[in-house]
Design an enzyme around this catalytic site. Structure first.
Site, PDB file in Angstrom:
ATOM      1  N   CYS A  15      33.427  36.515  53.766  1.00 23.85           N
ATOM      2  CA  CYS A  15      33.075  37.933  53.816  1.00 23.85           C
ATOM      3  C   CYS A  15      33.794  38.606  52.646  1.00 23.85           C
ATOM      4  CB  CYS A  15      33.515  38.498  55.169  1.00 23.85           C
ATOM      5  SG  CYS A  15      33.018  40.187  55.446  1.00 23.85           S
ATOM      6  N   CYS A  28      41.245  35.105  44.540  1.00 21.56           N
ATOM      7  CA  CYS A  28      40.871  34.393  43.326  1.00 21.56           C
ATOM      8  C   CYS A  28      42.020  33.465  42.954  1.00 21.56           C
ATOM      9  CB  CYS A  28      40.583  35.390  42.206  1.00 21.56           C
ATOM     10  SG  CYS A  28      40.296  34.628  40.591  1.00 21.56           S
ATOM     11  N   CYS A  72      34.927  36.918  39.701  1.00 22.76           N
ATOM     12  CA  CYS A  72      36.010  37.818  40.079  1.00 22.76           C
ATOM     13  C   CYS A  72      35.917  39.079  39.221  1.00 22.76           C
ATOM     14  CB  CYS A  72      37.350  37.120  39.860  1.00 22.76           C
ATOM     15  SG  CYS A  72      38.787  38.171  40.148  1.00 22.76           S
TER      16      CYS A  72
END
Length: 109
Positions: free
Chosen positions: A92, A67, A21
Site C-alpha cells: 500500500c 526505498c 521513488c
C-alpha cells in the site's frame, strides 16, 4: 506529506511503465504488479528485487516499506489478505512517494 485515501494521482492509473521513488528516482515497482485492492492507495503485489526494505512499525501492527536506496517512506506491506496475487501481499503505497515513468525499461533521475 501523506495524502488521504483515494486522492493520489496513481491510485487508478493503469498505464505500462515503472514506479520510481519520488525522492531519489530508483525504480521500485513494475506496472504489471499494480492491482486495484480497493484500499484507496496504489497497491502492488511485489517490488523490484532489492529495491524495497521492510521493517516493523514500532507498534508491531504493520510493516513499513522504504526505498532501499534513500530510505524514503513508501507505505506499508500487508500479507495474507486473500488477494489472488502471486505473493498474497499488498504493498500500500502513497502516491506522493512514487513517480510513474512510462515505458518498458526502468529510468532513474
Amino acid at each position: 506529506m501523506h495524502r488521504p485515501r483515494g486522492t493520489g494521482e496513481y491510485n487508478k492509473l493503469s498505464a505500462d511503465g515503472f514506479y520510481n521513488c519520488a525522492g531519489c528516482g530508483t525504480a521500485l515497482y513494475k506496472s504489471v504488479t499494480k492491482f486495484d485492492s480497493g484500499c484507496g492507495w496504489p497497491a502492488f503485489y511485489e517490488g523490484l528485487p532489492g529495491a524495497i526494505n521492510r521493517s516493523p512499525d514500532p507498534d508491531g501492527r504493520r510493516t513499513e516499506i522504504t526505498c532501499a536506496a534513500c530510505g524514503g517512506h513508501m507505505g506499508h506491506v500487508f500479507k495474507g489478505e486473500g488477494f489472488k496475487m502471486p505473493t498474497d501481499e499488498r504493498h500500500c503505497v502513497n502516491s506522493v512517494s512514487i513517480k510513474f515513468i512510462p515505458g518498458d525499461a526502468p529510468a532513474s533521475s
